[in-house]
Design a protein around this motif. Structure first.
Motif, PDB file in Angstrom:
ATOM      1  N   GLY A 355      14.721   4.863  13.985  1.00 10.74           N
ATOM      2  CA  GLY A 355      15.357   5.799  13.061  1.00 10.74           C
ATOM      3  C   GLY A 355      15.490   5.264  11.654  1.00 10.74           C
ATOM      4  N   CYS A 356      14.937   4.068  11.396  1.00  8.86           N
ATOM      5  CA  CYS A 356      15.031   3.476  10.048  1.00  8.86           C
ATOM      6  C   CYS A 356      14.217   4.285   9.047  1.00  8.86           C
ATOM      7  N   PRO A 357      14.771   4.587   7.872  1.00 12.66           N
ATOM      8  CA  PRO A 357      14.023   5.371   6.879  1.00 12.66           C
ATOM      9  C   PRO A 357      12.738   4.691   6.414  1.00 12.66           C
ATOM     10  N   TYR A 362       6.764   4.075   5.240  1.00 15.03           N
ATOM     11  CA  TYR A 362       5.515   3.358   5.487  1.00 15.03           C
ATOM     12  C   TYR A 362       4.459   4.268   6.116  1.00 15.03           C
ATOM     13  N   ASN A 363       4.891   5.177   7.004  1.00  7.40           N
ATOM     14  CA  ASN A 363       3.910   6.104   7.596  1.00  7.40           C
ATOM     15  C   ASN A 363       3.248   6.943   6.505  1.00  7.40           C
ATOM     16  N   ALA A 364       4.042   7.418   5.540  1.00  6.18           N
ATOM     17  CA  ALA A 364       3.484   8.252   4.453  1.00  6.18           C
ATOM     18  C   ALA A 364       2.617   7.397   3.528  1.00  6.18           C
ATOM     19  N   LEU A 365       3.116   6.216   3.165  1.00 10.56           N
ATOM     20  CA  LEU A 365       2.366   5.356   2.245  1.00 10.56           C
ATOM     21  C   LEU A 365       1.024   4.938   2.865  1.00 10.56           C
ATOM     22  N   ASN A 366       1.070   4.528   4.144  1.00 14.73           N
ATOM     23  CA  ASN A 366      -0.161   4.091   4.821  1.00 14.73           C
ATOM     24  C   ASN A 366      -1.217   5.182   4.805  1.00 14.73           C
ATOM     25  N   PRO A 391       3.516  -2.184  14.067  1.00 15.18           N
ATOM     26  CA  PRO A 391       2.319  -1.357  13.923  1.00 15.18           C
ATOM     27  C   PRO A 391       2.022  -0.940  12.483  1.00 15.18           C
ATOM     28  N   TYR A 392       2.862  -1.368  11.521  1.00 12.71           N
ATOM     29  CA  TYR A 392       2.714  -0.817  10.158  1.00 12.71           C
ATOM     30  C   TYR A 392       1.615  -1.532   9.374  1.00 12.71           C
ATOM     31  N   ASN A 393       1.633  -2.850   9.387  1.00 10.58           N
ATOM     32  CA  ASN A 393       0.670  -3.632   8.582  1.00 10.58           C
ATOM     33  C   ASN A 393       0.547  -3.041   7.177  1.00 10.58           C
ATOM     34  N   ALA A 394       1.692  -2.729   6.574  1.00 11.38           N
ATOM     35  CA  ALA A 394       1.693  -1.890   5.371  1.00 11.38           C
ATOM     36  C   ALA A 394       1.731  -2.683   4.068  1.00 11.38           C
ATOM     37  N   ILE A 395       2.090  -3.960   4.115  1.00 10.18           N
ATOM     38  CA  ILE A 395       2.290  -4.671   2.852  1.00 10.18           C
ATOM     39  C   ILE A 395       1.485  -5.967   2.815  1.00 10.18           C
ATOM     40  N   ASN A 396       1.217  -6.421   1.601  1.00 11.46           N
ATOM     41  CA  ASN A 396       0.337  -7.570   1.421  1.00 11.46           C
ATOM     42  C   ASN A 396       0.996  -8.749   0.720  1.00 11.46           C
ATOM     43  N   SER A 397       2.284  -8.624   0.353  1.00 10.67           N
ATOM     44  CA  SER A 397       2.941  -9.779  -0.248  1.00 10.67           C
ATOM     45  C   SER A 397       4.451  -9.721  -0.050  1.00 10.67           C
ATOM     46  N   CYS A 398       5.064 -10.909  -0.052  1.00  8.16           N
ATOM     47  CA  CYS A 398       6.518 -11.068  -0.035  1.00  8.16           C
ATOM     48  C   CYS A 398       6.740 -12.464  -0.591  1.00  8.16           C
ATOM     49  N   PRO A 418      -5.549   1.944  -7.403  1.00  2.00           N
ATOM     50  CA  PRO A 418      -4.112   1.860  -7.656  1.00  2.00           C
ATOM     51  C   PRO A 418      -3.518   0.543  -7.151  1.00  2.00           C
ATOM     52  N   SER A 419      -2.373   0.212  -7.748  1.00  2.00           N
ATOM     53  CA  SER A 419      -1.637  -0.982  -7.365  1.00  2.00           C
ATOM     54  C   SER A 419      -0.191  -0.552  -7.109  1.00  2.00           C
ATOM     55  N   VAL A 420       0.369  -0.987  -5.988  1.00  2.00           N
ATOM     56  CA  VAL A 420       1.643  -0.431  -5.520  1.00  2.00           C
ATOM     57  C   VAL A 420       2.695  -1.524  -5.315  1.00  2.00           C
ATOM     58  N   ALA A 421       3.930  -1.217  -5.681  1.00  2.00           N
ATOM     59  CA  ALA A 421       5.059  -2.118  -5.392  1.00  2.00           C
ATOM     60  C   ALA A 421       6.014  -1.413  -4.437  1.00  2.00           C
ATOM     61  N   VAL A 422       6.531  -2.166  -3.458  1.00  2.00           N
ATOM     62  CA  VAL A 422       7.545  -1.643  -2.539  1.00  2.00           C
ATOM     63  C   VAL A 422       8.748  -2.574  -2.610  1.00  2.00           C
ATOM     64  N   ILE A 423       9.884  -2.039  -3.028  1.00  2.00           N
ATOM     65  CA  ILE A 423      11.076  -2.864  -3.250  1.00  2.00           C
ATOM     66  C   ILE A 423      12.310  -2.092  -2.803  1.00  2.00           C
ATOM     67  N   GLY A 424      13.291  -2.785  -2.272  1.00  2.00           N
ATOM     68  CA  GLY A 424      14.520  -2.121  -1.832  1.00  2.00           C
ATOM     69  C   GLY A 424      15.476  -1.865  -2.992  1.00  2.00           C
TER      70      GLY A 424
END
Lengths: 538, 193
Positions: A355-357, A362-366, A391-398, A418-424
């Motif tokens: 249930g995590c948002p 990640y499903n939409a971004l992937n 199962p996401y394998n959605a990000i390439n750096s941390c 495109p180049s994408v950032a994902v941040i909380g």
């Protein structure tokens, strides 16, 4: 007074409260979070109206604490080891200004990286800064040394670092409290230039700091926290720092070690005590939790003379935290071990909650990014870092707090589009705002997803400075209104969210997309509390 | 008099409540205690463990040396096996049999339980079903603690008192249910002894 069962973190907090602090300054970070939470939940702290709200990041936290010290009052700053990197500027320079009211900085290291991206040893930082350091080995020492740290800080007018590791931070034992000190009154520095680090002043202050070192070493000899225990078998002498002392003792049922033991819990190192061990023993074994700081100092660059054993010669593993078994092997004692782990046992890595948002984001971004070549998503520090796993394998750096946006920008500068950032949300206000400003100023073609779950999730749901402010911050930085979107990350919104993300990926400027839905953990907690109140009402 | 205990489970299964109850009882008896917990990232649905040490003598290490634990108390069957390297040759495995499946490659449960049964000393019980039958589904952790109680150096009444103390704020009904769950688990262990 009966002993209280406290975590190492809680013992520090109680020690600081009883030492008469007027405030604690911190940003949540494992394993340091519970220090500030303990003060926040303390009735005494509430009654005294002590400062205990979270800071935006560790740098602002330490600066706040330094301001309180300037005013003559006692302040505690608490952070995890990598947080000290963020606070490095005020940390190093606070040694030059010196303290006025007592200032204790807790650095909570995480050897073995239970919840971190590296295992740096903060003792190197304090040595570098000429800041005296205390390293408690148990919960009672954590309490006592916190109190002592404030006295030491005021006596020598320097900040004091309290260095702990995860194992002590998150382990519970009985702690005996002592009397409670009153808070200091406001009293500004006698020397009005003490805190003005113009070069001419700074040079003078720095000389003063260097001069204080002899006195600080004398304290290390006399305080009683560094102890020398003699024994007959001088083929080996043992230096045991902080927690490592416990693992040494665990190997001797009667707690009597046949070799001389120097227990180190206070730095700068007490030279005469080390000299005595050197002169009397054939070989020295150095046991320390973290990196080989003491070992390197004793060994010297050329490693000539007495044989020093430790992490550098392979007597102990070069990385990771110590335990009683590792120390047993180093001492040449028989190792103990039960049955091996059966092969059938599968690893169970942490995962995003049901249930995590972030899952919906990640499903939409992937799906939106699938049509481009892989490797375009730069991420950050938080629960959403778990998006790197199947199962996401959605990000390439941390890498570090805030790096997602600036790394996406750098990659875009290099031509990745495109180049994408994902941040909380909380990471964004910690260290992402200036990154986004860089991107806006350069009109970088990046898409920034600020995953807003309305809390600091990974550390257990602390208040986030971002709450209710993200859109205004982005507009204020100059992100175009048309390219700021708020989404509701829910399965039923998938198609609509997908459409927005796909469109903004193609925009050749800065876009900010804010998927906003409350963390399932904090939501459940609130619902339970509401239910409970309702029951009470009936 | 000492117990070195590994508590095992999956984040959120309530192993810290078990630790708190044993801890409260031990401290009431004037015993020393050290208890290493897991916080932070590893809690999110991952495997969690706690080293709980109680003794009438001072305790040195927060961590139990490998091969020295008196028992593994596990709220999840596969997790009980993960810590076998810590168990002493005459130590006990006390585990729930209901698997918590949140990974795609969870092994066949029959095989997991076979390995538990190959251990020299074990108690196995379906804590989830027992707790449900007592109409207290959340008390599975109390059932497994009850099953461990005959092997602890703490008198059972002390454990009951600690349960009452820990859950006291939640009302008498909650206390009674948890004590019932504790007793149900204890009976299973006593019958299988």
């Amino acid at each position: 007074m009966q002993k209280q069962l406290l975590l190492g973190d809680e013992a520090i907090a109680q020690g600081a409260l009883d030492a008469g602090i007027s405030g604690v300054y911190a940003y949540p970070g494992t394993p340091s979070t519970e220090i500030t939470e303990y003060v926040q939940h303390s009735k005494e702290a509430r009654e005294k109206n002590l400062h205990c709200t979270w800071s935006a990041n560790e740098k602002t936290a330490l600066e706040g604490a330094l301001g309180m010290s300037y005013s003559g009052k006692r302040a505690l700053a608490a952070m995890k080891h990598v947080g000290l990197n963020v606070a490095a500027d005020p940390f190093i320079n606070s040694a030059i200004t010196g303290a006025n009211g007592g200032l204790v900085v807790v650095a909570a290291d995480d050897p073995s990286m239970h919840s971190s991206q590296d295992e740096q040893d903060s003792r190197f930082f304090s040595k570098f800064a000429f800041i005296p350091t205390l390293e408690p080995g148990n919960q009672q020492e954590a309490y006592d040394m916190t109190r002592y740290g404030f006295d030491l800080s005021e006596k020598y007018r320097v900040p004091v670092m309290l260095r702990i590791t995860t194992r002590l931070a998150h382990s519970r034992a009985g702690v005996q409290r002592r009397e409670v000190n009153a808070e200091n009154q406001i009293s500004l520095p006698e020397n009005p230039r003490q805190f003005v680090l113009l070069p001419a002043n700074a040079r003078k202050q720095y000389k003063d700091l260097l001069k204080k070192q002899a006195g600080l070493e004398q304290e290390s000899i006399e305080s009683g926290y560094n102890t020398y225990t003699d024994a007959a078998d001088k083929k080996l002498g043992i230096v045991a720092c902080g927690l490592a002392y416990n693992y040494l003792m665990e190997n001797f049922a009667d707690r009597k070690v046949p070799h001389p033991v120097l227990k180190i819990s206070q730095y700068p190192l007490p030279r005469p005590m080390i000299e005595k061990l050197f002169n009397e023993c054939e070989t020295i074994l150095v046991l320390e939790e973290g990196q080989p700081l003491v070992e390197e100092q004793l060994k010297g660059y050329l490693s000539k003379g007495l044989h020093i054993k430790g992490r550098l010669d392979g007597t102990l593993p070069r990385d990771g935290e110590l335990n009683p078994n590792i120390v047993a092997v180093a001492l040449g004692l028989p190792n103990t071990e039960g049955a091996p782990v059966p092969e059938i046992v599968a690893s169970r890595p942490p995962s995003l909650c049901r249930g995590c948002p972030h899952i919906d984001t990640y499903n939409a971004l992937n799906q939106a990014i699938a049509k481009y070549s892989p490797g375009r998503v730069f991420s950050d520090i938080g629960c959403y870092t778990l998006g790197a796993l199947p199962p996401y394998n959605a990000i390439n750096s941390c890498v570090d707090m805030g790096a997602s946006i600036t790394m996406a920008k750098g990659a875009a500068d290099a031509g990745l589009f495109p180049s994408v950032a994902v941040i909380g949300d909380s990471t964004f206000t910690h260290s992402g705002i200036t990154s986004l400003l860089d991107a806006v100023v350069d009109k970088s073609p990046i898409t920034v997803l600020i995953l807003d779950n309305l809390t600091t999730g990974m550390t257990g749901g602390q208040a986030s400075h971002a709450e209710g402010r993200i859109e205004a911050i982005c507009r204020g930085l100059g992100v175009e209104e048309d390219h700021i979107h708020v989404l509701k990350p829910l399965p039923k919104q998938h198609e609509a969210n997908l459409e927005v993300i796909a469109r903004e990926l193609e925009y050749r400027g800065v876009s900010v997309i804010i998927p906003r839905r409350e963390c399932i953990q904090t939501l459940n907690r609130k619902m339970r509390a509401k239910f409970k109140n309702k029951e009470k009402g009936n | 008099m000492k117990n070195d205990i590994i508590l095992a489970g999956v984040g959120g299964q309530g192993i810290l409540s078990i630790a708190a109850i044993i801890g409260l009882a031990a401290v009431d008896m004037g015993m020393h205690l050290k208890q290493a917990e897991v916080h932070g990232m590893s809690q999110r649905g991952g495997d969690v463990q706690s080293h709980l040490r109680i003794s009438d003598e001072e305790i040195a290490s927060d961590l139990i040396p490998k091969g020295c634990a008196d028992m593994i108390i596990s709220v999840e069957p596969m997790e009980s096996l993960r810590y076998l390297p810590w168990l002493s040759p005459d130590g006990y495995v006390i585990t729930n049999t209901t698997p918590f499946v949140n990974i795609p490659n969870y092994p066949e449960i029959g095989k997991v339980l076979d390995i538990v049964q190959q251990q020299p000393h074990y108690v196995m019980l379906d804590c989830d079903t027992m707790a449900k039958e007592l109409e207290s589904a959340k008390s599975a952790n109390m059932v497994v603690l009850g099953a461990a109680s005959p092997f602890l150096c703490i008198p059972f009444e002390r454990l009951e008192a600690a349960v009452a103390k820990l859950f006291g704020k939640k009302g008498d009904a909650v206390v009674a249910l948890n004590i019932k769950a504790l007793n149900a688990g204890r009976q299973v262990a006593l019958n299988s002894k």
